[in-house]
Design an enzyme around this catalytic site. Structure first.
Site, PDB file in Angstrom:
ATOM      1  N   ARG A  93     -11.498  -6.784   8.763  1.00  0.00           N
ATOM      2  CA  ARG A  93     -11.084  -7.283   7.370  1.00  0.00           C
ATOM      3  C   ARG A  93     -10.907  -8.268   7.039  1.00  0.00           C
ATOM      4  O   ARG A  93      -9.668  -8.855   7.612  1.00  0.00           O
ATOM      5  CB  ARG A  93     -10.823  -6.216   6.539  1.00  0.00           C
ATOM      6  CG  ARG A  93     -11.721  -6.178   5.290  1.00  0.00           C
ATOM      7  CD  ARG A  93     -10.798  -5.652   4.308  1.00  0.00           C
ATOM      8  NE  ARG A  93      -9.832  -6.772   3.115  1.00  0.00           N
ATOM      9  CZ  ARG A  93      -9.046  -5.858   2.172  1.00  0.00           C
ATOM     10  NH1 ARG A  93      -9.375  -4.482   1.759  1.00  0.00           N
ATOM     11  NH2 ARG A  93      -8.208  -6.505   1.772  1.00  0.00           N
TER      12      ARG A  93
ATOM     13  N   GLU B  87     -17.751  -4.405   0.947  1.00  0.00           N
ATOM     14  CA  GLU B  87     -16.708  -3.476  -0.159  1.00  0.00           C
ATOM     15  C   GLU B  87     -16.857  -3.490  -1.448  1.00  0.00           C
ATOM     16  O   GLU B  87     -16.566  -4.546  -1.645  1.00  0.00           O
ATOM     17  CB  GLU B  87     -15.022  -3.184   0.498  1.00  0.00           C
ATOM     18  CG  GLU B  87     -14.781  -1.885   0.215  1.00  0.00           C
ATOM     19  CD  GLU B  87     -13.344  -2.171   1.006  1.00  0.00           C
ATOM     20  OE1 GLU B  87     -13.191  -2.452   1.657  1.00  0.00           O
ATOM     21  OE2 GLU B  87     -12.912  -1.978  -0.133  1.00  0.00           O
TER      22      GLU B  87
ATOM     23  N   GLU C 125     -10.314   2.788   7.731  1.00  0.00           N
ATOM     24  CA  GLU C 125      -9.066   1.479   7.206  1.00  0.00           C
ATOM     25  C   GLU C 125      -7.639   2.386   7.695  1.00  0.00           C
ATOM     26  O   GLU C 125      -6.989   2.994   7.247  1.00  0.00           O
ATOM     27  CB  GLU C 125      -8.901   1.858   6.001  1.00  0.00           C
ATOM     28  CG  GLU C 125      -8.415   0.108   4.957  1.00  0.00           C
ATOM     29  CD  GLU C 125      -8.659  -0.187   3.752  1.00  0.00           C
ATOM     30  OE1 GLU C 125      -9.003   0.683   3.307  1.00  0.00           O
ATOM     31  OE2 GLU C 125      -8.411  -0.982   3.359  1.00  0.00           O
TER      32      GLU C 125
HETATM   33  O1  EZ4 Z   1      -6.386  -1.829  -3.121  1.00  0.00           O
HETATM   34  O2  EZ4 Z   1      -4.856   0.782  -2.421  1.00  0.00           O
HETATM   35  O3  EZ4 Z   1      -9.600  -1.352   0.650  1.00  0.00           O
HETATM   36  N1  EZ4 Z   1      -8.485  -1.551   0.761  1.00  0.00           N
HETATM   37  C1  EZ4 Z   1      -8.430  -1.655  -1.011  1.00  0.00           C
HETATM   38  C2  EZ4 Z   1      -6.783  -1.735  -1.198  1.00  0.00           C
HETATM   39  C3  EZ4 Z   1      -5.841  -1.563  -3.114  1.00  0.00           C
HETATM   40  C4  EZ4 Z   1      -5.200  -0.630  -2.885  1.00  0.00           C
HETATM   41  C5  EZ4 Z   1      -4.954  -0.767  -4.698  1.00  0.00           C
HETATM   42  O4  EZ4 Z   1      -3.914   0.623  -4.600  1.00  0.00           O
HETATM   43  O5  EZ4 Z   1      -8.906  -2.296  -1.583  1.00  0.00           O
HETATM   44  O6  EZ4 Z   1      -6.233  -2.931  -0.730  1.00  0.00           O
HETATM   45 CO    CO Z   2     -10.644  -2.135  -1.490  1.00  0.00          CO
END
Ligand code: EZ4
Ligand code: CO
Length: 402
Positions: free
Chosen positions: A147, A236, A339
């Site tokens: 990402r 996303e 992730e």
């Molecule tokens: O901002 O988990 O894709 N991951 C995210 C994270 C969220 C956090 C919030 O607690 O968007 O980094």
């Molecule tokens: Co996110």
């Protein structure tokens, strides 16, 4: 197999975590993650004050019945506090079941559908050059999916840009950090970032991007269209997804694959998105969307509609959630990607685990249950410390989605 004891452990080894521990009459214990970033103690109270008294004496083998008892029995359904609490119970009961049967949980979920699970890491930097370098570091570590986020010129504290390269931790002690936002500036920087990344790294690496709920549908459509030449693995959270219909508009305009769902807590938050094939990946996760049992139902609905899973796995999801997610990922047919943000060394020491990372692929291990534990004595040396996620404002001061 009766439940004889249960307790909530709140600790802060690098960041705050809420963990439920359930013990049975046979002396087996199971763990569930109940961490809700920035609102942790509300889930701890929900469990301690309202759920644990209902668990004592119940048959730990009745996982589905316990889920329905807590969900329907509360009368007040859904919501992140309730669902994180139910998730923790569900996860702990699967852990107990695996330990009692001396088998890893994924074997109870239909067995492995793949050899290992593809994960993606977070690369970020203040500038495009910094982000390019960070992506390169992940590729050297063997990752196949990354990402990428970068700073936005003229915007202080852009989302996703951390202080370290391998860690990103947005929750902070004190009053919430106020970050700034400009959609115009953001939309100017993201396409050149991905143009550069494709140019540097070629067609094979999977590139992902998180818009973190900040756009309107037409802005999300514009971004998706602008990114089409760089064929992202996914874009996303283009829009705040309380309004599932918003995705219809984005979908009409772009072939960039879409992912959403890290803040969803039940199948009812995503059934329209899935049934109308408005998304490509559903990001619901074990700790916030009803545990392993409910996540499997979401995955089954998604499988019918060509939607794959892509569970959230930020640092605020504890190693207990990560272990459960990997058992889920390994078993469901329509897994897409997982992730994974590295936890700090302190977190990893408090939660010893069997899961392992090798060349951008993870496996939950073959220990009975989830293969994760908590060192309670060590956890006690890291007391809870209140922390908040940032609050975001547009340049004129108007509150915006963070
Ligand atoms: O901002 O988990 O894709 N991951 C995210 C994270 C969220 C956090 C919030 O607690 O968007 O980094
Ligand atoms: Co996110």
């Amino acid at each position: 197999m009766r439940i004889t004891d249960a307790k909530v452990i709140v600790c802060s080894p690098g960041r705050n975590f809420v963990t439920l521990k359930i013990v049975t009459e046979d002396g087996i214990h199971g763990l569930g993650d109940a961490t809700l970033n920035g609102r942790e103690l509300s889930v701890a109270s929900y469990l301690t004050d309202h759920v644990i008294p209902l668990l004592i004496g119940r048959d730990a083998r009745r996982i589905e019945d316990t889920w329905q008892y807590l969900y329907k029995g509360a009368y007040w359904r859904r919501g992140p506090v309730t669902m994180s609490a139910i998730s923790a119970v569900d996860t702990a009961l699967w852990d107990i079941r695996g330990k009692a049967l001396q088998t890893p949980v994924y074997q109870l979920l239909g067995g492995a559908s793949r050899e290992s699970v593809m994960i993606y890491g977070h690369a970020n930097g203040d500038t495009i050059d910094d982000t390019v370098a960070a992506v390169g570091e992940y590729l050297r570590l063997g990752y196949r999916a990354v990402r990428a986020q970068c700073g936005v010129p003229g915007v202080a504290h852009a989302y996703g840009v951390g202080r370290g390269r391998l860690f990103y931790e947005p929750a902070e002690p004190g009053q919430p950090l106020e970050t700034a936002w400009s959609t115009e500036r953001y939309l100017n920087i993201v396409p050149p970032l991905f143009e550069r990344l494709r140019h540097e790294f070629g067609p094979d690496v999977h590139l992902l991007h998180d818009a973190h709920h900040r756009l309107t549908p037409i802005e999300g459509a514009r971004l998706g269209k602008a990114l089409e030449p760089y064929h992202l693995f996914w874009l996303e959270d283009p829009v705040p997804a309380e309004l599932q219909e918003g995705f219809r508009l984005i979908r009409q305009h772009t072939t960039t694959p879409l992912a959403v769902g890290e803040v969803f807590d039940t199948i009812f938050d995503c059934h329209t998105l899935i049934e109308e094939q408005l998304i490509d990946y559903i990001r619901t996760t074990v700790v916030h969307a009803g545990g392993i049992s409910h996540l499997r139902k979401i995955a089954s609905l998604a499988e019918l509609h060509h939607v794959r899973t892509g569970s959230h796995g930020a640092t605020d999801l504890s190693p207990v959630c990560m272990a459960a997610a990997l058992h889920f990922d390994l078993s469901v047919h329509n897994f897409g990607i997982q992730e994974y943000m590295r936890h700090t060394a302190e977190t990893d020491r408090v939660f010893p685990h069997q899961y392992a990372l090798d060349q951008g692929q993870m496996h939950p291990g073959d220990a009975p249950g989830l293969g994760v534990d908590i060192d309670e004595a060590l956890a006690a040396t890291y007391p809870y410390s209140r922390a908040y996620l940032p609050v975001n404002r547009k340049e004129d001061g108007t509150i915006h989605s963070w």
